[in-house]
Design an enzyme around this catalytic site. Structure first.
Site, mmCIF file in Angstrom:
data_model
loop_
_atom_site.group_PDB
_atom_site.id
_atom_site.type_symbol
_atom_site.label_atom_id
_atom_site.label_comp_id
_atom_site.label_asym_id
_atom_site.label_seq_id
_atom_site.Cartn_x
_atom_site.Cartn_y
_atom_site.Cartn_z
ATOM 1 C CB CYS A 132 -0.952 -0.078 1.099
ATOM 2 S SG CYS A 132 -2.192 -0.947 1.031
ATOM 3 C CB CYS A 171 14.096 8.522 -4.662
ATOM 4 S SG CYS A 171 14.750 7.371 -3.796
#
EC number: 2.7.7.-
Lengths: 487, 108
Positions: free
Chosen positions: A258, A442
């Site tokens: 998720c 990132c």
């Protein structure tokens, strides 16, 4: 008394967690203030709960005897009347529920609505297992946890919410990571009638399957991700088990969680959820897949316990929220050669599931470390290099959510696939006339390391040095500016 | 009627193929395909797997096919039934069959 004792243990534990969590990067004074407030709130909450209990008992005391009804109190009859009026359910169904013991593993997007409906329906004993603490990113779908629960164990906030909903049932919260040894201990001390899989990873799914087969229990299994959900009941009435369907675990890199794939979240209740779905669909396409599947899991538990039939065994229900389509497909029957539920099983005791799946039994991201020391730059040095090219390799969608000034977005997936590399080359060539360092960042500092490795290979001809920003934007938020959102 | 006539004239095998649970990511993120398989004596599911790999798969074939079957974790359905109830890779595809590839989800 049993429950309250556990509750206090948990509270001590939760305070320790909070202490630990906030230790990182916070000023001591602020930390003390938070801790003091938390203690005060806990005390007030305990007192409030005590008074509420007293009030409830006074109000309903007169209904506690049961001279008019067998097996249930007058409060029970009133409370559960709307389901007892169903001929398929009746008083027999309610008494069956009251005698039942259900184990739910995982208090996340599936476990929350499932536990909510089971507690509301009057299950006799509900054991809830989870190792994790509540985070802000959980709240949009894990409906038992609230804003004030952040940092405390999920089973504690779930316990409080469930107890508040129904004080007449026994709820046993267990703060542990479900693995072969903890579940073996649990099953030694307790018996269950049904197990609900609300977990978020493959290893735990195999573990729960095997323990259910070995103890001859039905397993109500649900899963949800992005805009889809799946539901089936394993090991029930000659239907297949998880291993019959999937004897071999999937390659770890095909499994999405998720936190990476995203998941559209929850409001509990099938009907309420679907109604909300139709309303919300007109303005956005946001809604509530885990809520729906978790609720459906609760429904299957009740059907099994009250022996109503129509259980979703040997069938798989899939829900596609984009199209609002439920698909109910027919599955194979039990495989007589299955390693665990077959006629001649090779798995007769629990195994090491993380080893079996080649993946860990949680959905947290594991940090990689694949570069040399001098390929990194600490996140604190970012501000001293305002002119240096900063490439953010997150997906475009995440970049649009939040990004650093002057950063240039080129997703890692493009580098991997070789997409639009000419565009990137142009950018790098233009830049190489003024600078020679290129910083790669990132979300957590993992993809940026992979990107550095590949960029070095692709652009060997350019006079550039690619550097990984250690720890990514999470580290930036922790060490430089905490107003940058951690998501 | 026109559709049926066309089918006999061109000898193609019309089917629908669907992907879900993440399997669609390997196929250009498209969930639904109407496909006319070219003329051939017999189309088995194993032939279809190879055809999909050569004609529709947009990336990483090893995440779809392994050992001449689908990779672990993908369920194959023929007209809404588990292919284990048919002959799995040996099932002979019929006109207008609906073949669905569902990747199992693990999130919660």
């Amino acid at each position: 008394m049993y429950d309250i004792r556990i509750n206090n243990d948990l509270r001590m534990h939760s305070n320790m967690c909070i202490r630990h969590k906030f230790f990182l990067g916070r000023m001591a004074a602020e930390e003390q203030k938070i801790e003091k407030l938390q203690d005060e709130i806990n005390q007030l909450r305990e007192e409030l709960q005590r008074k509420e209990r007293e009030l409830f008992d006074l109000k309903f005391k007169k209904y506690h005897d049961n001279k008019y009804c067998l097996g249930l109190t007058a409060t029970d009859i009133m409370r559960y009347s709307r389901q007892m009026l169903l001929s398929q359910f009746s008083i027999t169904g309610q008494i069956a529920l009251k005698k039942s013991r259900v184990l739910i593993v995982g208090m996340g997007g599936l476990g929350c609505p499932c536990a909510l409906y089971l507690a509301a329906a009057g299950i006799g004993e509900l054991t809830i297992v989870d190792y994790d603490e509540v985070e802000l990113t959980n709240l949009h779908r894990q409906v038992l946890h609230g804003e004030n629960d952040i940092g405390i164990p999920k089973i504690l906030s779930a316990y409080n919410r469930l107890k508040n909903l129904n004080s007449n049932i026994k709820i046993i919260p267990i703060h542990t990571h479900a693995n072969s040894s903890t579940l073996t201990d649990l099953f030694k001390n307790k018996t269950f009638d049904v197990v609900v899989d609300g977990s978020d990873n493959v290893a735990t799914r195999y573990l729960l399957n095997d323990i259910c087969v070995l103890n001859n229990l039905p397993l109500v299994s649900g899963s949800a991700l992005q805009m889809e959900g799946q539901l089936t009941v394993y090991n029930y009435n000659k239907g297949p088990c998880y291993r019959c369907l999937f004897p071999v675990p999937p390659p770890p890199d095909t499994v999405m969680n998720c936190g990476d794939g995203g998941v559209l979240g929850p409001v509990p209740g099938i009907i309420g959820t679907l109604q909300a779905l139709e309303v919300i669909k007109t303005c956005t396409s946001c809604f509530t897949v885990p809520g729906i599947i978790g609720t459906l899991q609760a429904l299957e538990v009740i059907k099994i316990l009250t022996k109503q039939g129509g259980v979703l065994s040997s069938r798989l229900l899939t829900f596609d929220a984009c199209e609002a389509v439920f698909r109910n497909v027919k599955l194979r029957t039990r495989n007589s050669r299955c390693a665990v539920c077959g006629d001649d099983p090779t798995i007769t005791t629990l195994i090491d599931y993380e080893e079996f799946c080649g993946a860990s039994a949680h959905d947290k991201v594991i940090d990689v470390d694949i570069l040399r020391k001098d390929d990194h730059i600490p996140v604190k040095e970012l501000s001293s290099k305002p002119e240096t090219l900063l490439i953010d390799v997150r997906p475009t969608l995440e970049f649009a959510m939040c990004n650093l000034d002057n950063s240039y977005n080129f997703p890692y997936s493009y580098i991997k696939k070789g997409k639009d590399l000419d565009k990137l080359r142009k950018k790098l060539e233009d830049y190489s006339t003024n600078g020679n360092e290129v910083l790669i960042i990132c979300r957590r500092g993992n993809d940026s390391q992979r990107a550095v490795l590949q960029l070095k290979e692709i652009f060997t001809d350019l006079p550039l040095k690619f550097l990984n920003v250690l720890g990514g934007l999470y580290a930036y938020s922790n060490a430089v500016d905490s107003s940058f959102p951690i998501y | 009627m026109v559709g049926i006539q066309l089918f006999y004239e061109m000898n193609v095998l019309p089917i629908t193929v669907e992907f879900s649970g993440g399997a669609e990511l390997l196929f250009d993120n498209k969930r639904h395909y109407n496909i006319d398989l070219p003329n051939k004596d017999k189309w088995k599911l194993s032939d279809l797997l190879l055809w999909l790999k050569d004609n529709l798969l947009s990336e990483r074939p090893e995440l779809f096919i392994q050992n001449n079957s689908v990779r672990p974790g993908i369920l194959v359905l023929v007209n809404d039934s588990d292919w284990e109830l048919m002959d799995t890779v040996d099932y002979v595809i019929q006109p207008n069959d609906k073949i669905v590839f569902i990747s199992t989800l693990h999130g919660g």
